[in-house]
Design a protein around this motif. Structure first.
Motif, short mmCIF file in Angstrom:
data_model
loop_
_atom_site.label_atom_id
_atom_site.label_comp_id
_atom_site.label_asym_id
_atom_site.label_seq_id
_atom_site.Cartn_x
_atom_site.Cartn_y
_atom_site.Cartn_z
N GLU A 223 51.75 5.59 -6.08
CA GLU A 223 51.46 6.12 -4.75
C GLU A 223 51.62 5.04 -3.69
O GLU A 223 52.15 5.30 -2.60
N LYS A 227 54.69 4.81 -0.55
CA LYS A 227 54.37 4.71 0.88
C LYS A 227 55.37 3.80 1.60
O LYS A 227 55.47 3.82 2.83
N GLN A 369 57.02 9.49 1.22
CA GLN A 369 55.99 8.77 1.94
C GLN A 369 54.71 9.60 2.00
O GLN A 369 54.77 10.79 2.02
#
Length: 369
Positions: A223, A227, A369
């Motif tokens: 995760e 980003k 994102q």
């Protein structure tokens, strides 16, 4: 009164003598089965040639006066040994600092020829020793999870060493941790300036950051990785190339070698969408070898080789100068910079130093994102 005609039940079975005989089944002839198997093998071989052209780039490049590097196992995935990797990953950052400082001190006492340093994060750390070009002495100063600020603080480890070349790659972990790109650029610039001050005769090579695999990534901190878009990495690489141009150091653009048509890290070169497998390190090794042989200082020629070439009217230095004048005519006599796309030698102009996006798009594809 008309009686209705009797209807036949749909489940009424035909008389036994009205059933059609079932033809007996025939087995596949032996010659037909053999032909199918042969055709299958041929199809598999053709598929490997069509879908695996990158295997041709993994062949070792001959190196003068260097022991040959054995070809890696094509079935291998992760570069380091699993048991060894597990032990290393359990070390704390402070323990790593202590180990690397001791290694740097030990090699400083030996003063080996063509000492070359790898500075960076886990990508540098896990570079298989046997895949590093064998015509140099390597000191690996990579730490897993390293960022630009941490690397800047430990440059003093190299104070007593006399490296001929330093290859530097750091910055991805900064972006993952939310450090602004401007701060990364400032840290990298200060790193280069510090290395130039302490090692004025050392060749400094800034290496471009690699893309990640986007949604295909399976890395533990997926995760956080997602980003950071690959477009951010691409733009940071342009700024790194600008640092190399302004500080008069070399720039090795690895990005095109590892990015696919969407700007993502090639699956065939990665274990988890962020780190490299053995084939990935083989590609990196090829880039290091070609860049070293075409851009960096070469070891002195042995006396026997000098005598053999005495009849030539052109010395190796003159030949090298002519080649440089053709490829770096706009760079100027003091230029100490270079760029490479697939380890090519292009003119060291500002336009050539900046990474170019894939031909199919204006910028690399972005990760989720």
């Amino acid at each position: 009164m008309i009686q209705p005609a009797p209807t036949q039940s749909p489940q009424t079975q035909p008389a036994p003598d009205q059933r059609q005989p079932v033809p007996p089944r025939k087995g596949v002839p032996l010659w037909a089965a053999f032909s199918i198997a042969i055709n299958g093998l041929v199809l598999l071989a053709v598929s490997l040639v069509v879908w695996k052209p990158q295997l041709l780039t993994l062949l070792p490049i001959p190196q003068p006066n260097a022991a040959p590097i054995s070809s890696p196992d094509p079935n291998a995935t992760a570069a380091p040994d699993p048991a060894e990797a597990g032990n290393r990953q359990q070390l704390s950052y402070e323990q790593w600092l202590e180990i690397l400082q001791k290694e740097a001190s030990a090699i400083a006492k030996k003063t080996p020829d063509r000492l070359t340093v790898l500075l960076g994060d886990s990508l540098s750390l896990w570079f298989p020793t046997e895949l590093l070009p064998s015509d140099r002495t390597w000191l690996n100063q990579g730490i897993s999870g390293e960022n630009s600020a941490g690397l800047l603080k430990r440059l003093n480890f190299l104070d007593e060493t006399k490296p001929q070349t330093i290859f530097l790659m750091v910055g991805v972990n900064d972006l993952i941790k939310g450090v602004p790109a401007d701060q990364v650029v400032a840290n990298l610039r200060q790193t280069v300036q510090t290395l130039k001050e302490k090692h004025p005769s050392t060749e400094i090579v800034l290496q471009a950051l690699l893309p990640h695999g986007g949604e295909r990534a399976t890395v533990t901190d997926r995760e956080a990785v997602l980003k950071v878009s690959n477009e951010q990495i691409f733009k940071l690489n342009q700024q790194i190339a600008a640092i190399a141009q302004e500080e008069q150091v070399f720039f090795l653009n690895l990005y095109p070698l590892f990015a696919d048509s969407d700007g993502l890290l090639r699956q065939d070169l990665s274990t988890d969408g962020l780190h490299l497998n053995r084939e990935g390190y083989n590609v990196w090794r090829t880039a290091l070898t070609v860049f070293s042989q075409t851009k960096l200082a070469q070891p002195p020629i042995a006396p026997a080789a000098q005598e053999a070439g005495a009849a030539s009217s052109e010395t190796p230095a003159e030949a090298n100068g002519d080649a440089n004048s053709e490829t770096n005519s706009d760079a100027g006599p003091d230029a100490n910079k270079a760029t490479t796309t697939e380890a090519s030698t292009e003119p060291s102009t500002p336009e050539a130093a900046a990474p170019e996006p894939p031909e199919s798009q204006s910028s690399p594809g972005t990760a989720g994102q």
